[in-house]
Design an enzyme around this catalytic site. Structure first.
Site, PDB file in Angstrom:
ATOM      1  N   ASP B  15      38.766  33.524  34.615  1.00  0.00           N
ATOM      2  CA  ASP B  15      39.649  32.392  34.845  1.00  0.00           C
ATOM      3  C   ASP B  15      40.147  32.401  36.288  1.00  0.00           C
ATOM      4  O   ASP B  15      39.771  33.283  37.073  1.00  0.00           O
ATOM      5  CB  ASP B  15      40.812  32.378  33.835  1.00  0.00           C
ATOM      6  CG  ASP B  15      41.799  33.516  34.045  1.00  0.00           C
ATOM      7  OD1 ASP B  15      41.896  34.077  35.155  1.00  0.00           O
ATOM      8  OD2 ASP B  15      42.508  33.853  33.087  1.00  0.00           O
ATOM      9  N   ALA B  16      40.960  31.423  36.625  1.00  0.00           N
ATOM     10  CA  ALA B  16      41.415  31.249  38.001  1.00  0.00           C
ATOM     11  C   ALA B  16      42.283  32.404  38.491  1.00  0.00           C
ATOM     12  O   ALA B  16      42.586  32.497  39.681  1.00  0.00           O
ATOM     13  CB  ALA B  16      42.165  29.912  38.149  1.00  0.00           C
TER      14      ALA B  16
END
Lengths: 140, 140, 140, 140
Positions: B15-16
């Site tokens: 994820d980010a």
């Protein structure tokens, strides 16, 4: 040359239609491209840290031909269908295989256009020559 | 005995925050349990078609210990931590490994309680004896 | 107070068992916590940029009670079940609702322990007072 | 007419590149098509149970134009770009919007070809007239 990646279908890949969810074919595609790169010696981190470039997906075309199901064993074949100065297109064909690894049916067919950009300002730059040399072997 | 599944981290898993997305540890867990079952000869389809039962996840507890990152090579260890009449609990420990496969750090730790239900009305039934016999070997 | 988030079930959320895939309950949980934070005025970016902290998931416990299905309308209720100096636990209950929004059945029940860490070295730090004041209203 | 679906970007949608993972644009697409169908009164279940057909994705083309990021607010516009006897093509354009809902930039552009098949043997059949009549209003 053709790069081959075996892919097993788990619940996480399927949907309530009983088949591999259509967007997940693209996940398989990314696994295949990553392992293709690793096999050529140019994995994501190396490209980034040593050569200062990354490959960015610009365009995808995918045909859904047959459905794949839970517990199926698949194989994803990756080749290069075109190789230009700052971009290239990968061709990825997903097949269902039997217990002996023999292809039974093609599940989907993907063309993925990637652009080589530098990691500073994300502008298109030439594909590094050493990468191009290796890719050349996988051109269809 | 301990069942081991190698897991490579791809972009799809991250994820980010730059790490493996927390919910995806559970996806790895399902892959590990499925391959554990396949290794014992009782894969999903067989359980369903031959024995008329499936194992349903009832409860999960997971501790996030360290972060895992893109391109990391992980190994997921699966054992049985308790085995009852109609249910059992699997213990799954996820580790990051180095190039030689040696464990570097534990990433997460999962306890997954499953109930054995029949495939007609999804009521709890006894875990089949032949399954129990094999599971016994993996009890911690 | 209770924070409520409506969640619609799409194919992407389901698996070949015809139900919402068990790991995706955690995705719904993250949506719920994010919208809870947004509702309190402390969304991810603000926490990070203004207060120099982020909340990291350390432990999750989830009970699967009923199955949810394609096209179901769900509602996720989020509250705070405990609030300590450097950590807190959120309680998230997922319900299926009918056409009028009335609860029909509880689908799952989650306890999510989060730690407040600073964004420089990821060491635990005190939950900022202004955040704690707002969270207090949602303590069960 | 144009169908619009607001889409919020959560951690689940992003990858370690800090952007919305490329395969997840297709998940947004499915949400948009489902809500489009619901808006026209022909949601998945109705199509299946009342009309005996479902729409199956046969081909997707997607251009990635800009990146989308965590916490971004997006809007997905869905229209019909062509309508044939047994198939149709949907056009889906994803935009980032500002706080007031005004479009800032186009993120991606998708063409999704679907085939109408009957639910018994999955053979192509004519798109039901009542569906075609409604779709006609959304033809570009």
């Amino acid at each position: 040359m053709i790069h081959e990646l075996p892919v097993r279908v788990y619940y996480e890949d399927t949907d309530a239609g009983g088949v591999v969810y259509h967007a997940n074919h693209l996940k398989f595609g990314e696994r295949g491209r990553t392992e293709f790169l690793r096999a050529t010696g140019f994995q994501n981190r190396n490209l980034h840290e040593t050569l200062g470039v990354i490959f960015v997906v610009r365009h995808i075309e995918i045909d859904y031909l047959k459905t794949a199901h839970l517990d199926d064993m698949l194989v994803l074949e990756t080749t290069i269908s075109s190789l230009k100065n700052t971009s290239f297109t990968m061709h990825q064909a997903l097949f269902r295989v039997d217990k002996n690894g023999a292809k039974e049916a093609q599940i989907s067919d993907m063309k993925v256009a990637l652009v080589c950009v530098d990691t500073k300002d994300y502008k298109p730059v030439r594909v590094p020559e050493e990468v191009k040399d290796v890719f050349q072997k996988y051109v269809e």
